[in-house]
Write a protein that holds these residues in place. Sequence first.
Motif, PDB file in Angstrom:
ATOM      1  N   UNK A 147      48.507  69.225  44.165  1.00 26.42           N
ATOM      2  CA  UNK A 147      49.018  68.146  45.005  1.00 26.42           C
ATOM      3  C   UNK A 147      48.048  67.916  46.169  1.00 26.42           C
ATOM      4  N   UNK A 148      47.316  66.803  46.098  1.00 25.76           N
ATOM      5  CA  UNK A 148      46.307  66.518  47.130  1.00 25.76           C
ATOM      6  C   UNK A 148      46.935  66.269  48.497  1.00 25.76           C
ATOM      7  N   UNK A 149      48.193  65.835  48.525  1.00 26.31           N
ATOM      8  CA  UNK A 149      48.812  65.486  49.806  1.00 26.31           C
ATOM      9  C   UNK A 149      48.961  66.694  50.723  1.00 26.31           C
ATOM     10  N   UNK A 150      49.207  67.867  50.158  1.00 28.24           N
ATOM     11  CA  UNK A 150      49.317  69.059  51.007  1.00 28.24           C
ATOM     12  C   UNK A 150      48.370  70.182  50.579  1.00 28.24           C
ATOM     13  N   UNK A 151      47.461  69.879  49.624  1.00 31.34           N
ATOM     14  CA  UNK A 151      46.457  70.871  49.232  1.00 31.34           C
ATOM     15  C   UNK A 151      47.037  72.094  48.562  1.00 31.34           C
ATOM     16  N   UNK A 152      48.128  71.920  47.822  1.00 30.32           N
ATOM     17  CA  UNK A 152      48.816  73.048  47.190  1.00 30.32           C
ATOM     18  C   UNK A 152      48.919  72.862  45.684  1.00 30.32           C
ATOM     19  N   UNK A 153      48.845  73.986  44.948  1.00 30.32           N
ATOM     20  CA  UNK A 153      49.218  73.967  43.543  1.00 30.32           C
ATOM     21  C   UNK A 153      50.735  73.991  43.455  1.00 30.32           C
ATOM     22  N   UNK A 154      51.304  73.102  42.644  1.00 27.21           N
ATOM     23  CA  UNK A 154      52.752  73.030  42.463  1.00 27.21           C
ATOM     24  C   UNK A 154      53.104  73.439  41.026  1.00 27.21           C
ATOM     25  N   UNK A 155      54.302  73.990  40.873  1.00 28.35           N
ATOM     26  CA  UNK A 155      54.793  74.419  39.563  1.00 28.35           C
ATOM     27  C   UNK A 155      56.122  73.735  39.290  1.00 28.35           C
ATOM     28  N   UNK A 156      56.109  72.716  38.419  1.00 31.05           N
ATOM     29  CA  UNK A 156      57.345  72.063  37.987  1.00 31.05           C
ATOM     30  C   UNK A 156      57.980  72.881  36.872  1.00 31.05           C
ATOM     31  N   UNK A 157      59.262  73.149  37.006  1.00 36.32           N
ATOM     32  CA  UNK A 157      60.004  73.950  36.035  1.00 36.32           C
ATOM     33  C   UNK A 157      61.093  73.076  35.424  1.00 36.32           C
ATOM     34  N   UNK A 158      61.112  72.984  34.107  1.00 30.96           N
ATOM     35  CA  UNK A 158      62.079  72.132  33.427  1.00 30.96           C
ATOM     36  C   UNK A 158      63.448  72.792  33.375  1.00 30.96           C
ATOM     37  N   UNK A 159      64.487  71.970  33.484  1.00 36.55           N
ATOM     38  CA  UNK A 159      65.844  72.476  33.308  1.00 36.55           C
ATOM     39  C   UNK A 159      65.944  73.185  31.962  1.00 36.55           C
ATOM     40  N   UNK A 160      66.559  74.352  31.956  1.00 36.93           N
ATOM     41  CA  UNK A 160      66.610  75.190  30.761  1.00 36.93           C
ATOM     42  C   UNK A 160      65.921  76.519  30.999  1.00 36.93           C
ATOM     43  N   UNK A 161      64.941  76.512  31.911  1.00 35.34           N
ATOM     44  CA  UNK A 161      64.377  77.779  32.385  1.00 35.34           C
ATOM     45  C   UNK A 161      65.428  78.416  33.296  1.00 35.34           C
TER      46      UNK A 161
END
Length: 559
Positions: free
Chosen positions: A477-491
Amino acid sequence: MQPELPFSSRRSPVVCLNGCVASSQTLASVIGLDILRRGGNAADAAVAVAAALGVTEPCSTGVGGDCFCLFYDARTGQVRGLNGSGRSPRALTLDLLSGLGFSEAQPPSVFHALNVTVPGAAACWCDTVQLFGSKKLTLGEVLEPAAELAERGFPVAEITAHDWARWSKALKDDGKALGGDFLINNQPPKHGQLFANPTLARTYQELARSGKSGFYEGRIAEAIVDVVGQNDGVMTLDDLKNHSSTEVQPVFTDYKGVRLWECPPNGQGIAALIALNILEHFPMKEMGHNTSGYLHVLTEAFKLSLADVIHFCADPEKVKVPVEGLLSKAYAGQRAQLINMQTAGVNEHGAPPGSDTVYFAVVDVEGNACSFVNSTYLGFGTGLVPENCGFSLHNRGANFSLDGSHGNCVGPEKRPYHTIVPALLTDAVSGRLLCCYGVMGAFMQPQGHVQVLLNMLEFGMNPQKALDAPRIYVYYDKTDGQWKLSVEAGVEQGVAEELGRRGHAVVGPVSGHQRARFGRGQVIAVGCWWDPDASEAETDARVLWAGSDPRADGCALGY
């Protein structure tokens, strides 16, 4: 307002003997299967499906975009590739963009006409039929069903209707109105509403009649240049006339007895190969499917591979891309050592040796396979519709960097970093085809390739279960300089919480229509090699096993 999508897939895998097609639109799968039954091979059917998807799912794909193709030749066992991505206009330079006030920090809108690179799909469709086709059907016969579908009209599918409205609104919010070719009474079509596109039918007929010159010269080319110029772009007739697709040597890596094939850069397929090389150093099966440990390692491997690919991936005709170094097993070993099992890492790119958006699958009765992906990048791309042509122009140039020191920096007649990547799987020793598959969805694609493959190979899931299983999506995410982890419902909730404790910036659980970020895959496997309980005879059988992603509207069909 579209209803929120529940997610409770309980599809069986499709099993058949003679031929199979899996795509994100049922009508497109039917057309592909009909081409196979009429004597066409996997390549012929793939192009027919590509054209049909341009009719039924124009908010994802079309002849105004790019495509990539992998073809498995059953007679020779050879895997061949086509790069069908277009180049930037000759007049598109960093100086031009800088003079207009654009920079890496403030690039043009993603919908700007400056992001229109030459649409490569039309040439690649022609070349796929010419190089890999059966020679039993002409290009006109291959394109005819899609042209007829566009002329007569079709009822719009549910998820497609949602995406159609979403991207129409995004264009409107950016100050652009989607061309009338894609609206009914100035509104996007609703689920089940009949929609026809007779001007696209004429475009297909012109392409069938005149081949590549019917698209890259004459009426259609002039319409493309006109609409780009009217919106402050710089494409010329010569840019279009000089376009060609390129036959490429696919790249691969071996993982536990299987060989995963991808298209080389400027495509991002090497990200899947780098990630697999890293994951070889971890006991993925023993960790358990979608446990916190398993997803932690997956996430870190994706961050490492994506950091490398985002930094190094560019047009190999313009800059040296260290593919051999990036795919080195020794380099992967060094990268694997950076993974801390308890804590998320920053994971910048490394220094390898020598360094510097529909998917569908077809397997035919002879055992040939065509793995094919075609895209306009973001929704309708730029949303610019050449007059009386029935398609929108993509915005693939939005993936160029405006950093003058970057290999993927914008420049004249250059192919940008490309997200769309088809995949094939063969036996690492015998070369026998195991699987024709892919997962579309921008930067999710190589991550989807790895997760679906591990679901089958490590956990014995059939193709449909492998696609049904919840996925993760890692992005920067360039807006805050962070790697993000999206987790799908079901995990499991506890797993997501543990990932947060390990330092991951967890987003989710993600449900409903937002599941689109996890991609939409199609899988056709040859024999049940993924089943640990199957005998050798069953594994080598000619039975085709297919799955189609429930995150999309389509299906797998066979005969």
